[in-house]
Structure formats: C-alpha cells, structure tokens
Design a protein around this motif. Structure first.
Motif, PDB file in Angstrom:
ATOM      1  N   LEU A 213       0.837  -1.189   0.000  1.00 55.17           N
ATOM      2  CA  LEU A 213       0.000   0.000   0.000  1.00 55.17           C
ATOM      3  C   LEU A 213       0.880   1.249   0.000  1.00 55.17           C
ATOM      4  CD1 LEU A 213      -2.854   1.198   0.229  1.00 55.17           C
ATOM      5  CD2 LEU A 213      -2.664   0.943   2.709  1.00 55.17           C
ATOM      6  N   TYR A 214       1.934   1.240   0.810  1.00 54.47           N
ATOM      7  CA  TYR A 214       2.895   2.348   0.805  1.00 54.47           C
ATOM      8  C   TYR A 214       3.537   2.501  -0.573  1.00 54.47           C
ATOM      9  CZ  TYR A 214       7.572   4.290   1.048  1.00 54.47           C
ATOM     10  OH  TYR A 214       8.721   4.981   0.778  1.00 54.47           O
ATOM     11  N   VAL A 215       3.886   1.385  -1.215  1.00 56.65           N
ATOM     12  CA  VAL A 215       4.490   1.435  -2.550  1.00 56.65           C
ATOM     13  C   VAL A 215       3.537   2.104  -3.540  1.00 56.65           C
ATOM     14  CG1 VAL A 215       5.336   0.052  -4.481  1.00 56.65           C
ATOM     15  CG2 VAL A 215       5.942  -0.577  -2.134  1.00 56.65           C
TER      16      VAL A 215
ATOM     17  N   LEU B  90       5.634   9.240   7.348  1.00 57.02           N
ATOM     18  CA  LEU B  90       5.078   8.827   8.635  1.00 57.02           C
ATOM     19  C   LEU B  90       4.347   7.496   8.493  1.00 57.02           C
ATOM     20  CD1 LEU B  90       4.573   9.475  11.592  1.00 57.02           C
ATOM     21  CD2 LEU B  90       2.592  10.842  10.899  1.00 57.02           C
ATOM     22  N   PHE B  91       3.637   7.319   7.386  1.00 53.44           N
ATOM     23  CA  PHE B  91       2.947   6.052   7.142  1.00 53.44           C
ATOM     24  C   PHE B  91       3.948   4.905   7.054  1.00 53.44           C
ATOM     25  CE2 PHE B  91       1.066   2.825   4.382  1.00 53.44           C
ATOM     26  CZ  PHE B  91      -0.190   2.663   4.951  1.00 53.44           C
ATOM     27  N   LEU B  92       5.063   5.108   6.348  1.00 52.86           N
ATOM     28  CA  LEU B  92       6.084   4.065   6.218  1.00 52.86           C
ATOM     29  C   LEU B  92       6.687   3.715   7.581  1.00 52.86           C
ATOM     30  CD1 LEU B  92       7.894   2.225   4.521  1.00 52.86           C
ATOM     31  CD2 LEU B  92       9.422   4.173   4.180  1.00 52.86           C
ATOM     32  N   ALA B  93       6.978   4.724   8.389  1.00 54.74           N
ATOM     33  CA  ALA B  93       7.533   4.457   9.728  1.00 54.74           C
ATOM     34  C   ALA B  93       6.551   3.641  10.562  1.00 54.74           C
ATOM     35  CB  ALA B  93       7.860   5.775  10.423  1.00 54.74           C
TER      36      ALA B  93
ATOM     37  N   PHE C 110      -2.917   9.953  12.025  1.00 57.20           N
ATOM     38  CA  PHE C 110      -2.307  11.240  11.683  1.00 57.20           C
ATOM     39  C   PHE C 110      -1.820  11.244  10.240  1.00 57.20           C
ATOM     40  CE2 PHE C 110       1.150  14.276  11.378  1.00 57.20           C
ATOM     41  CZ  PHE C 110       0.635  15.388  12.024  1.00 57.20           C
ATOM     42  N   ALA C 111      -1.114  10.175   9.838  1.00 56.67           N
ATOM     43  CA  ALA C 111      -0.561  10.111   8.484  1.00 56.67           C
ATOM     44  C   ALA C 111      -1.664  10.147   7.435  1.00 56.67           C
ATOM     45  CB  ALA C 111       0.284   8.848   8.327  1.00 56.67           C
ATOM     46  N   LEU C 112      -2.709   9.346   7.637  1.00 56.29           N
ATOM     47  CA  LEU C 112      -3.784   9.282   6.655  1.00 56.29           C
ATOM     48  C   LEU C 112      -4.713  10.490   6.747  1.00 56.29           C
ATOM     49  CD1 LEU C 112      -4.426   5.477   7.025  1.00 56.29           C
ATOM     50  CD2 LEU C 112      -3.499   6.616   5.008  1.00 56.29           C
ATOM     51  N   GLY C 113      -4.850  11.059   7.953  1.00 56.43           N
ATOM     52  CA  GLY C 113      -5.613  12.303   8.088  1.00 56.43           C
ATOM     53  C   GLY C 113      -4.962  13.444   7.334  1.00 56.43           C
ATOM     54  N   LEU C 114      -3.622  13.464   7.322  1.00 59.72           N
ATOM     55  CA  LEU C 114      -2.907  14.472   6.548  1.00 59.72           C
ATOM     56  C   LEU C 114      -3.159  14.285   5.053  1.00 59.72           C
ATOM     57  CD1 LEU C 114      -0.855  16.797   6.443  1.00 59.72           C
ATOM     58  CD2 LEU C 114       0.970  15.091   6.528  1.00 59.72           C
ATOM     59  N   LYS C 115      -3.099  13.048   4.583  1.00 63.89           N
ATOM     60  CA  LYS C 115      -3.358  12.781   3.172  1.00 63.89           C
ATOM     61  C   LYS C 115      -4.806  13.074   2.790  1.00 63.89           C
ATOM     62  CE  LYS C 115       0.162   9.424   1.947  1.00 63.89           C
ATOM     63  NZ  LYS C 115       0.510  10.153   0.704  1.00 63.89           N
TER      64      LYS C 115
ATOM     65  N   LYS D  36      -9.922  10.284  -1.324  1.00 67.68           N
ATOM     66  CA  LYS D  36     -10.776   9.098  -1.145  1.00 67.68           C
ATOM     67  C   LYS D  36      -9.947   7.837  -0.953  1.00 67.68           C
ATOM     68  CE  LYS D  36     -13.745  12.205  -2.069  1.00 67.68           C
ATOM     69  NZ  LYS D  36     -12.818  13.225  -2.597  1.00 67.68           N
ATOM     70  N   VAL D  37      -8.754   7.782  -1.558  1.00 70.51           N
ATOM     71  CA  VAL D  37      -7.859   6.651  -1.306  1.00 70.51           C
ATOM     72  C   VAL D  37      -7.464   6.633   0.165  1.00 70.51           C
ATOM     73  CG1 VAL D  37      -5.604   5.642  -1.823  1.00 70.51           C
ATOM     74  CG2 VAL D  37      -7.026   6.542  -3.673  1.00 70.51           C
ATOM     75  N   ALA D  38      -7.162   7.796   0.730  1.00 76.85           N
ATOM     76  CA  ALA D  38      -6.821   7.866   2.156  1.00 76.85           C
ATOM     77  C   ALA D  38      -8.002   7.443   3.023  1.00 76.85           C
ATOM     78  CB  ALA D  38      -6.366   9.281   2.517  1.00 76.85           C
ATOM     79  N   ILE D  39      -9.209   7.855   2.661  1.00 75.75           N
ATOM     80  CA  ILE D  39     -10.398   7.445   3.416  1.00 75.75           C
ATOM     81  C   ILE D  39     -10.591   5.935   3.321  1.00 75.75           C
ATOM     82  CG2 ILE D  39     -12.919   7.567   3.452  1.00 75.75           C
ATOM     83  CD1 ILE D  39     -11.612   9.995   4.701  1.00 75.75           C
ATOM     84  N   TYR D  40     -10.381   5.372   2.132  1.00 78.70           N
ATOM     85  CA  TYR D  40     -10.486   3.922   1.966  1.00 78.70           C
ATOM     86  C   TYR D  40      -9.522   3.195   2.909  1.00 78.70           C
ATOM     87  CZ  TYR D  40      -9.383  -0.656   0.034  1.00 78.70           C
ATOM     88  OH  TYR D  40      -9.131  -1.996  -0.107  1.00 78.70           O
ATOM     89  N   VAL D  41      -8.287   3.663   2.989  1.00 74.64           N
ATOM     90  CA  VAL D  41      -7.297   3.002   3.844  1.00 74.64           C
ATOM     91  C   VAL D  41      -7.694   3.143   5.309  1.00 74.64           C
ATOM     92  CG1 VAL D  41      -4.878   2.921   4.515  1.00 74.64           C
ATOM     93  CG2 VAL D  41      -5.484   3.356   2.134  1.00 74.64           C
ATOM     94  N   LEU D  42      -8.210   4.303   5.694  1.00 76.63           N
ATOM     95  CA  LEU D  42      -8.687   4.457   7.076  1.00 76.63           C
ATOM     96  C   LEU D  42      -9.807   3.464   7.381  1.00 76.63           C
ATOM     97  CD1 LEU D  42      -8.717   8.355   7.427  1.00 76.63           C
ATOM     98  CD2 LEU D  42      -7.411   6.766   8.858  1.00 76.63           C
TER      99      LEU D  42
END
Length: 513
Positions: free
Chosen positions: A151-153, A191-194, A233-238, A269-275
């Motif tokens: 997903l990060y990739v 931040l997501f990768l970490a 936090f990471a996905l909220g930023l995205k 919407k991709v960020a919302i999907y991941v959340l």
C-alpha cells in the motif's frame, strides 16, 4: 532412497487461478503499459487523448467485471507466484475495494474526456496522459492490494504521478502548488512508512488477512494505541482532515483544472479507503478508543470546509473547501463505526468521487466562459448557456446533499446513524454543514448564472459539457434509483467489519476466528 516430497499446502495456494482473480491485477499492468506507450508516442499529440480514453474505457469495463465477480463470488484474491502470505504478496478485492475502484475509474474517464479540450499539445508532449495512466495504476494498486507495505508502494506511485501532473505547464503558480502538495504528502507518506515498520515489528507480517487472523486470534495480539494514532495522523494528513487541511485549498487551485478534478475525485478518497480498511477491519477496538478524536476531526472538517466555501471568492478554492467538507462526512461515519456509519461513509465516498470531479469540471467551465474564476466578475451564464446552467444546478443540489440526487442518501444515513446512538450534536453538524454548503453553492448560482453579465464576451459554450453530462447523469441515476448502491454499500460495510470472507479468500478454507 528418494527424499520425501514436502507438503507445501500450508505455504502455497495450490488451486488454479480463476478468471475473477486475474481481474484483480489486470488494471495495474493495463495502466502501466498504456503509460509506457504514451511516453513513446509523446510527440504524437493527436493520438494521446484517443489512446488514454480508450484505455480508461477498458479500465472501467475491467473494474465493472470485477465488481460483478465479487458480488457473485465474494472477495477474490491473486497471490503472486501462488505463495501464501506472509511469504507472498496478495491482491485481494472485496466489495468495498471493488466499489472504490469502479468509481475511481469512472471519475478518471470523465476527467480524461474533459482533458481533450483543456490540455494543449505542449502539455500532452510533457506527458500529461502518461502521468494520468500512471496515477490510475497507483490508485488501482492501492485500492486492491492486500498488503500494507505494498500500500505504501502504491502511495509512492500515485505521488510520482501527482507531482508530474501538477507541474505540467511549468507556470510559477503550478510549481508553487506542487511544492506545497509534495511537502505535505511526503510527510504523510514518510510517517505512514515508519508506522508500517512498527506494525511489522509487532506482528511479523503486513498482509491484511494475516493481520486480521493475528489480531482476532487473541486478546493480547492488538496494535498499540501509538500505532493507531500514527496511522490516523498520516492518513488524516493525506485526506486533508482538520486540523491538517489547509494544504489542500492552497494546492488544488494551482494546476490545470483537469488535474484538480482528478485529485479531488481520487486522492483524498484513497486515504479514506485506507482508514476504513485499517480501523474497521483490522483495528476496531482502537477505532472505538479514538472515536471521539475522529468524530471531532470529522465535524470540524465539515464546518471548516463549508465556512471556507462561503468565505472564498475564487471558485477554484471554493471547490477545494468542498472537498474538505466531504472528508468530514466520511470521517464521521468512520468514527460512528456502526453498520449505518460505515455504509454511510462508503456511500459518501462513492458519491464524492463523482461529485467532486464534476465540481471542478463545472468550475473550469464557468471560468472558461467568463474568462475569470472570481465571483465578483461573474454573471449571465444562464441566458448564454442554459444546458450548462441546468447541469451545474443539478450538481450543486447533489454536493449540498439535497434530494433527489446522490448526496442526499449518504447524508441521510449518516444523520440517522448519529441519532441512533444519541449523538445529536454530530447530526446537527452534518445538517449545518449541508445547509452552509447549500448557501455557498446557491450564492455561486445566483451570481454566476442569474446575475446580468458584466460583459458580452464568452468562451466556448461546449467546454466540459460532455464530461459534466456523464457525471451528472450518474449522480442523478444514483439519487433517483438508490436501492442497488445502498444495498451494495451495506453489504460492503458488513463484509469490512466481519472480515471472515476476506481472510478466507487469501487462505482458502480458513476464516478469522
């Protein structure tokens, strides 16, 4: 004596791949291949939109076939080399991801149709259509992958394409917006990768089905709150959620509006999907603990977005704040976590993919016809182009959440879900945000369409009409005949919460405890 043949059934998926499982991965190589072809043919500007449009039509067909297969068979999985996780990489598509990928490909097709009149030969030569197909490869990969590291990739793939799209044209305003977009999204991605690294240290696997087994197998095997907060936090930023939202209206108005339409429909919407995937399927206990934080961010995003729409004079920035308001509605559904809340969030995301893409296309049409994006200089569009005025009015109804169009149903479901648990203040925030959005869009219609024109000059009347007609027709169809989509959203929410079928598709014959 011959060595015994090892039993690999625990490590390999020995069943032959089905046609449905091939559909899970075909969109990605299709987009990559077409992007490569468009790079090779970058000097043939006339062929660029033809190839891209045909490719996206094929992508819509593949994703529609994938949705039909998932409805008929349940979640489908393709594991690379037949190696089961944690040894192999899986693409797993359930109803949620199938719905998202189909809506994303339709939005991209509409943006591509609009681009034929918005992107000139110079921008085509700079690789606009190749970047568009690369972006869709990343979006499809992110929505269908079953592995969090991959997903990060796919996030990285989308970011590379997004940077290219924002810089097409090389105007100073575009470069400034690209820097803003790049900085904020790179922070979120790093931040997501970490956090992914910390998750792997905790569980020793990053496959989502494998994690679902581990997490649900025992009470002690739970992600810590630190991991959950970092992911949020990471996905909220995205996703441009409050208080991390101000980069979006500062960046989305700078590139070509075709690019803005793509980003508004797809990226948040991709960020919302991941959340939804993480906090509903993998971390429901952590979602419950963080529900107050998530719902506060959601309500604040709704109100900040709606107030920003009222305050702005630049139509491009008005649309940017509209994206933020929509993110707030989806976060509210995630925070509720109930079947109604999750299905409402999914439904709102599907609506928003189409409506936000259409809103930027409408803004581009207004700007072209008037020669300016300032409301202070707008007027007379109804008399000049009644069809365009009608399409914009229908779209404004949908974005505001007014019946009978698509925006009404997810807002109604989210409001009911909030009232069901006694969250009167959240229901009030949803309704207030919709009311303020209605005023903001009514202001645009009154000034840009009904007010007498300040000048007799007008741009091309057909700018963006085909793409806008397609999207408004889908939005109207969704609103007037909602039963099918409502049912699918409810089934998607139930499947996301249970995860049994998802796990069983990756590990045949096995489900989560």
């Amino acid at each position: 004596m011959a060595a015994p043949i090892p039993n690999l059934s625990a490590a390999l998926n020995l069943a032959a791949p089905t046609s449905a499982s091939w559909l899970t991965i075909l969109p990605v190589p299709l987009c990559f291949s077409l992007a490569a072809i468009l790079v090779i043919l970058r000097r043939h500007s006339i062929l660029q939109p033809v190839i891209a449009t045909a490719g996206l039509l094929l992508l819509v067909g593949l994703n529609a076939a994938l949705l039909v297969a998932v409805i008929a068979e349940g979640p489908v999985t393709m594991v690379m080399g037949r190696w089961l996780p944690p040894f192999g990489i899986a693409f797993t598509v359930d109803l949620t991801s199938a719905l998202f990928t189909l809506a994303a490909s339709v939005a991209a097709l509409a943006a591509c149709l609009f681009a034929s009149g918005d992107i000139d030969a110079a921008a085509r030569g700079q690789g606009f259509y190749a970047f568009l197909l690369l972006l869709m490869a990343g979006v499809c990969g992110a929505l269908t992958t079953g592995d969090i590291f991959n997903l990060y990739v796919w996030f990285e793939v989308t970011l590379i394409a997004a940077f290219g799209l924002m810089a097409v044209g090389e105007e100073p305003e575009q470069i400034d917006g690209a820097w803003t977009y790049a900085l904020m999204n790179l922070v979120g991605t790093a931040l997501f990768l970490a956090t992914v690294g910390l998750l792997y240290a905790r569980f020793g696997t990053l496959n989502m089905a494998d994690l679902a087994r581990e997490i649900r197998a025992g009470e002690g095997a739970q992600p810590g709150m630190t991991l959950s907060v970092l992911f949020l936090f990471a996905l909220g930023l995205k996703a441009a959620a409050f208080p991390l939202q101000m980069w979006l209206p500062a960046a989305y108005h700078t590139p070509r509006l075709t690019v803005s339409a793509l980003f508004a429909g797809l990226m948040t919407k991709v960020a919302i999907y991941v959340l939804l995937r993480l906090f509903v399927m993998l971390m429901p206990l952590q979602r419950e603990e963080l529900s107050l934080l998530i719902v506060t961010a959601g309500a604040a995003s709704m109100l900040v977005g709606a107030l920003g729409m009222l305050a702005e004079d630049d139509l491009r920035r008005v649309a940017g704040f509209g994206v933020i308001a929509g993110v707030g509605n989806m976060l509210s559904g995630l925070a509720l976590g109930s079947p109604g809340g999750v299905s409402g969030a999914i439904l709102y995301a599907l609506h928003s993919m189409l409506a936000m893409t259409a809103l930027y296309i409408a803004v581009a049409g207004i700007g072209r016809r008037l020669g300016s994006f300032s409301l202070g200089q707008a007027g007379g569009l109804y008399a000049r182009d009644p069809l365009f005025a009608f399409l914009c009015l229908a779209l404004f109804f949908a974005v505001s959440g007014l019946p009978p169009l698509s925006g009404f149903w997810p807002k109604a479901i989210l409001t009911k879900a909030a009232l069901d648990i006694g969250a009167w203040w959240l229901a009030g925030a949803i309704l207030l945000s919709g009311f303020l959005t209605t005023i903001a869009l009514a202001r645009i219609f009154l000034l840009a369409f009904w007010r007498p024109a300040a000048t007799a000059e007008i741009g091309p009347a057909a700018s963006g009409t085909a793409a806008l007609t397609l999207l408004v027709a889908l939005i109207a169809g969704f609103g007037l005949l909602p039963e099918g989509v409502l049912s699918l959203a409810q089934e998607a929410a139930a499947s996301l919460s249970a995860a049994d079928a998802y796990v069983g598709s990756v590990f045949p014959g096995e489900a989560s405890p």
